[in-house]
Design an enzyme around this catalytic site. Sequence first.
Site, short mmCIF file in Angstrom:
data_model
loop_
_atom_site.label_atom_id
_atom_site.label_comp_id
_atom_site.label_asym_id
_atom_site.label_seq_id
_atom_site.Cartn_x
_atom_site.Cartn_y
_atom_site.Cartn_z
CD GLU A 199 48.99 72.61 17.08
OE1 GLU A 199 48.90 71.58 17.75
OE2 GLU A 199 49.87 73.47 17.28
CB ALA A 264 47.37 66.73 24.19
N GLY A 266 52.04 69.39 25.54
CA GLY A 266 53.44 69.16 25.84
C GLY A 266 53.67 68.70 27.27
CG HIS A 438 55.18 40.70 -4.83
ND1 HIS A 438 54.70 41.99 -4.83
CD2 HIS A 438 54.27 39.94 -5.50
CE1 HIS A 438 53.56 42.03 -5.50
NE2 HIS A 438 53.28 40.79 -5.92
P1 NAI Z 1 53.62 67.70 21.53
O1 NAI Z 1 54.70 68.65 21.80
O2 NAI Z 1 53.87 66.52 20.66
O3 NAI Z 1 52.36 68.47 20.92
C1 NAI Z 1 51.73 69.51 21.57
C2 NAI Z 1 50.97 70.33 20.56
O4 NAI Z 1 50.22 71.29 21.26
C3 NAI Z 1 51.88 71.09 19.60
O5 NAI Z 1 51.45 70.88 18.29
C4 NAI Z 1 51.70 72.53 20.04
O6 NAI Z 1 51.80 73.44 18.98
C5 NAI Z 1 50.28 72.53 20.59
N1 NAI Z 1 50.01 73.59 21.53
C6 NAI Z 1 50.83 74.09 22.49
N2 NAI Z 1 50.20 75.08 23.17
C7 NAI Z 1 48.96 75.16 22.65
C8 NAI Z 1 47.83 75.97 22.93
N3 NAI Z 1 47.85 76.90 23.89
N4 NAI Z 1 46.69 75.79 22.20
C9 NAI Z 1 46.65 74.85 21.22
N5 NAI Z 1 47.70 74.08 20.91
C10 NAI Z 1 48.83 74.22 21.62
O7 NAI Z 1 53.11 67.26 22.99
P2 NAI Z 1 52.09 66.14 23.43
O8 NAI Z 1 51.27 65.67 22.29
O9 NAI Z 1 51.42 66.70 24.62
O10 NAI Z 1 53.05 64.97 23.85
C11 NAI Z 1 53.98 65.17 24.92
C12 NAI Z 1 55.27 64.43 24.66
O11 NAI Z 1 55.05 63.05 24.70
C13 NAI Z 1 55.83 64.80 23.31
O12 NAI Z 1 57.18 65.10 23.45
C14 NAI Z 1 55.62 63.58 22.49
O13 NAI Z 1 56.66 63.36 21.56
C15 NAI Z 1 55.58 62.46 23.53
N6 NAI Z 1 54.68 61.43 23.06
C16 NAI Z 1 55.12 60.63 22.06
C17 NAI Z 1 54.28 59.69 21.54
C18 NAI Z 1 54.77 58.84 20.44
O14 NAI Z 1 55.96 58.81 20.20
N7 NAI Z 1 53.90 58.17 19.71
C19 NAI Z 1 52.92 59.49 22.02
C20 NAI Z 1 52.57 60.42 23.05
C21 NAI Z 1 53.44 61.33 23.54
#
Ligand code: NAI
Length: 463
Positions: A199, A264, A266, A438
């Site tokens: 991360e 993953a 974004g 409960h």
């Molecule tokens: P995210 O934005 O939630 O997380 C991406 C992570 O990658 C962040 O922590 C960021 O700091 C990190 N990152 C970015 N560039 C990086 C790099 N070069 N090296 C290492 N880390 C890096 O995006 P994610 O997990 O890909 O999900 C995409 C979208 O889909 C999000 O907006 C998320 O909210 C949504 N989603 C929601 C879910 C849920 O509500 N349960 C499940 C899956 C996706």
Amino acid sequence: MYDLLILGSGPAGYVAAIRASQLGLKVGCIEKGAPGGTCLNIGCIPSKTLLDSSQKYHELRTKYANLGIDSKDISLDLAKMMTNKQDTVLRLVDGVKSLLKSNKVEFIKGIGKVVAEGEVEVSSDNKPLSYRANNIIIATGSYPVELPNIKFSEDVVDSEGALSFQKVPNNLVIVGAGAIGLELGSVWSRLGSNVTILEAQKEFLPPLDRRVSRLIQREFKLQGLSIFLDCQVQALNESTKGIEINYKEKEQENSIEADKVILAVGRKANLNNLFSEELKPSIKNGLIEVNDFCQTDVKGIWAIGDVVRGPKLAHKASEEGIMVAERIAGLDAGLNYGNIPNVIYTHPEIAWVGMSEDELKKSEISYKAGSFPFSANGRALTAGETSGIVKMYADASTDKILGVQVFGPSASELVQQALIAMDNGITSKKLGETVFSHPTVSEALHEANLSINARAIHIQNKL
Ligand code: NAI
């Protein structure tokens, strides 16, 4: 002539279509793929199916013996698990198809483009056809991004690829510890992969309070997820084991090998070739600019879901769809953007809504805090689910609930209960007077809420 044409049939588009049709509008919904969009086909639904199946497998292997249930000789049939996942998706896609049909929404197969005021051209295998409407909603969703130095390939996959591995990777590296990274990391770790998550940020799960995020990090470590923060991935190279990932961790050069990598980091709005130049609404930072009601600066064009500001979440997208459908039908609809819940479907789940303690400290609001650990909750104990905590905040003067963060069993459902109270301006005192059954894990929320006013029964109150 339609009252409304919608581009995209994900949770934003199909929900808008149904609501508009309920209100008497003539609606067409244009979609290049299957109805349901990313969420149903390659996102929320298949991932939650695999999260549930993998958790059952993991528990059967590691927990059942302690309960006096013989669970020897357990084996994994990954192909069958994947078939069940796909069957679940297809059932829901069929459900959306029949909902659209019974609501008299015309499903138009093809790729839509706004070519003139009130006119959408739809291309498919046949000759492009032109459709006209008084209103158009853009609900075309988003796609996973690559990194400048790392591109998708057979072994470097996005969330869709990671939901379809044909064998369990031995060593899996995930770039990004967001919702996708943590959920898919959990799935493959439970099925036997050695999972490492890299991360970029220094903080783990920044929207959460430090006490909660530290607890989560510790729990995930026990589950076998190795999470490294402050990591910059620099390059991927072929190696004997598959892929070598070179990265910098806190300025230290490092490398790790994997047979699969999940990117993953974004998602980006799908805006390619959607508008003719003369009719293009303003776009900023890759998102269509809209007001609080999802209106663009082009008359009759609205935009909802992942193509506009705000979290990329299915439920936010659906609520925007309902709001816009109602506004087009002449109703005075709005959406409370302050209270959109977030859930990460790990085990235990992580869920939160409203303001965090960091945000409260930075604001002028004076607040009271309360918390309750699941280790003191009877129902959690009977189920062997004692990790985690509920944290809650209320306004010190009005006693209104301002924020809730839960890491623990059924966190998604618990946060929803608090959210109903928050949306209705119910005070912490009033929620405290509500009778909770409960034994239930919901009692942890009740007790955290009581502890705000030093009234918790099953822990020592801080006065
Ligand atoms: P995210 O934005 O939630 O997380 C991406 C992570 O990658 C962040 O922590 C960021 O700091 C990190 N990152 C970015 N560039 C990086 C790099 N070069 N090296 C290492 N880390 C890096 O995006 P994610 O997990 O890909 O999900 C995409 C979208 O889909 C999000 O907006 C998320 O909210 C949504 N989603 C929601 C879910 C849920 O509500 N349960 C499940 C899956 C996706």
